[in-house]
Design a protein around this motif. Sequence first.
Motif, short mmCIF file in Angstrom:
data_model
loop_
_atom_site.label_atom_id
_atom_site.label_comp_id
_atom_site.label_asym_id
_atom_site.label_seq_id
_atom_site.Cartn_x
_atom_site.Cartn_y
_atom_site.Cartn_z
N GLY A 179 -84.22 -10.57 -38.35
CA GLY A 179 -83.49 -9.35 -38.65
C GLY A 179 -82.19 -9.21 -37.88
O GLY A 179 -81.75 -8.10 -37.59
N VAL A 180 -81.56 -10.32 -37.57
CA VAL A 180 -80.30 -10.31 -36.82
C VAL A 180 -79.14 -10.24 -37.80
O VAL A 180 -79.00 -11.09 -38.67
CB VAL A 180 -80.18 -11.56 -35.93
CG1 VAL A 180 -78.81 -11.65 -35.30
CG2 VAL A 180 -81.28 -11.56 -34.88
N GLY A 181 -78.30 -9.20 -37.64
CA GLY A 181 -77.16 -9.06 -38.53
C GLY A 181 -75.83 -9.10 -37.81
O GLY A 181 -74.78 -9.15 -38.42
N ALA A 182 -75.86 -9.08 -36.47
CA ALA A 182 -74.63 -9.08 -35.69
C ALA A 182 -74.81 -10.04 -34.51
O ALA A 182 -75.92 -10.37 -34.12
CB ALA A 182 -74.35 -7.68 -35.17
N VAL A 183 -73.69 -10.47 -33.95
CA VAL A 183 -73.73 -11.34 -32.78
C VAL A 183 -72.90 -10.73 -31.67
O VAL A 183 -71.93 -10.02 -31.95
CB VAL A 183 -73.24 -12.77 -33.11
CG1 VAL A 183 -74.20 -13.47 -34.02
CG2 VAL A 183 -71.84 -12.76 -33.70
N PRO A 184 -73.20 -10.94 -30.42
CA PRO A 184 -74.37 -11.71 -30.01
C PRO A 184 -75.66 -10.93 -30.23
O PRO A 184 -75.68 -9.70 -30.15
CB PRO A 184 -74.14 -11.96 -28.52
CG PRO A 184 -73.33 -10.81 -28.07
CD PRO A 184 -72.46 -10.44 -29.25
N VAL A 221 -83.12 -12.15 -28.97
CA VAL A 221 -84.50 -11.98 -29.43
C VAL A 221 -85.38 -12.46 -28.29
O VAL A 221 -85.31 -13.62 -27.89
CB VAL A 221 -84.78 -12.79 -30.71
CG1 VAL A 221 -86.22 -12.59 -31.16
CG2 VAL A 221 -83.81 -12.39 -31.83
N PHE A 222 -86.19 -11.56 -27.77
CA PHE A 222 -87.07 -11.88 -26.65
C PHE A 222 -88.48 -12.06 -27.19
O PHE A 222 -89.03 -11.17 -27.82
CB PHE A 222 -87.02 -10.76 -25.61
CG PHE A 222 -85.64 -10.59 -25.04
CD1 PHE A 222 -85.25 -11.32 -23.94
CD2 PHE A 222 -84.73 -9.73 -25.64
CE1 PHE A 222 -83.95 -11.18 -23.44
CE2 PHE A 222 -83.44 -9.59 -25.15
CZ PHE A 222 -83.05 -10.31 -24.04
N ILE A 223 -89.03 -13.22 -26.96
CA ILE A 223 -90.34 -13.59 -27.50
C ILE A 223 -91.30 -13.78 -26.33
O ILE A 223 -90.99 -14.50 -25.38
CB ILE A 223 -90.23 -14.88 -28.34
CG1 ILE A 223 -89.24 -14.62 -29.50
CG2 ILE A 223 -91.59 -15.32 -28.86
CD1 ILE A 223 -88.88 -15.85 -30.30
N VAL A 267 -92.39 -11.33 -30.97
CA VAL A 267 -91.12 -10.72 -30.59
C VAL A 267 -91.41 -9.46 -29.78
O VAL A 267 -92.10 -8.55 -30.25
CB VAL A 267 -90.27 -10.37 -31.83
CG1 VAL A 267 -89.02 -9.61 -31.43
CG2 VAL A 267 -89.91 -11.63 -32.60
N SER A 268 -90.91 -9.43 -28.56
CA SER A 268 -91.12 -8.24 -27.74
C SER A 268 -89.93 -7.28 -27.85
O SER A 268 -90.10 -6.08 -27.69
CB SER A 268 -91.36 -8.61 -26.27
OG SER A 268 -90.20 -9.08 -25.64
N GLN A 269 -88.74 -7.81 -28.14
CA GLN A 269 -87.56 -6.95 -28.27
C GLN A 269 -86.43 -7.73 -28.93
O GLN A 269 -86.28 -8.93 -28.70
CB GLN A 269 -87.13 -6.45 -26.90
CG GLN A 269 -86.07 -5.38 -26.93
CD GLN A 269 -85.81 -4.80 -25.55
OE1 GLN A 269 -86.04 -5.43 -24.53
NE2 GLN A 269 -85.31 -3.59 -25.51
N THR A 270 -85.64 -7.04 -29.74
CA THR A 270 -84.44 -7.61 -30.33
C THR A 270 -83.28 -6.67 -30.04
O THR A 270 -83.39 -5.46 -30.28
CB THR A 270 -84.59 -7.78 -31.86
OG1 THR A 270 -85.73 -8.60 -32.12
CG2 THR A 270 -83.37 -8.42 -32.48
N LEU A 271 -82.20 -7.20 -29.52
CA LEU A 271 -81.03 -6.41 -29.18
C LEU A 271 -79.77 -7.10 -29.68
O LEU A 271 -79.74 -8.32 -29.81
CB LEU A 271 -80.91 -6.24 -27.66
CG LEU A 271 -82.05 -5.55 -26.93
CD1 LEU A 271 -81.89 -5.74 -25.43
CD2 LEU A 271 -82.07 -4.08 -27.28
#
Length: 96
Positions: free
Chosen positions: A57-62, A65-67, A73-77
């Motif tokens: 679900g990544v739409g922007a960079v940077p 994704v913390f796994i 997946v514990s967190q996505t920022l």
Amino acid sequence: MDKLHADADELGVAILAIGNERGSHDKAKDKLAGFVRSQGLSLPVLLDDGSVARAYGVGAVPAWVFIDPHGHVSQTLTGELSYDQLLERVEKARQH
């Protein structure tokens, strides 16, 4: 990134960098290889054709994704984070 990679490795956490593919695969691969060389990176760097970004679900960079150690997946920022902010999230993922 290499310092974070080394510190996370000591904690048993893997850090990977992922470059997104734009244009032809060969040109994207060459461009990414040049970037890795110019930055002197030693951590694993993968080339994504878009499937990894879609899967997480990544739409922007940077994007980060913390796994956790169980593969969840514990967190996505998205956005820039300081070394301390990244290491804090690595610790949380490790304990998750």
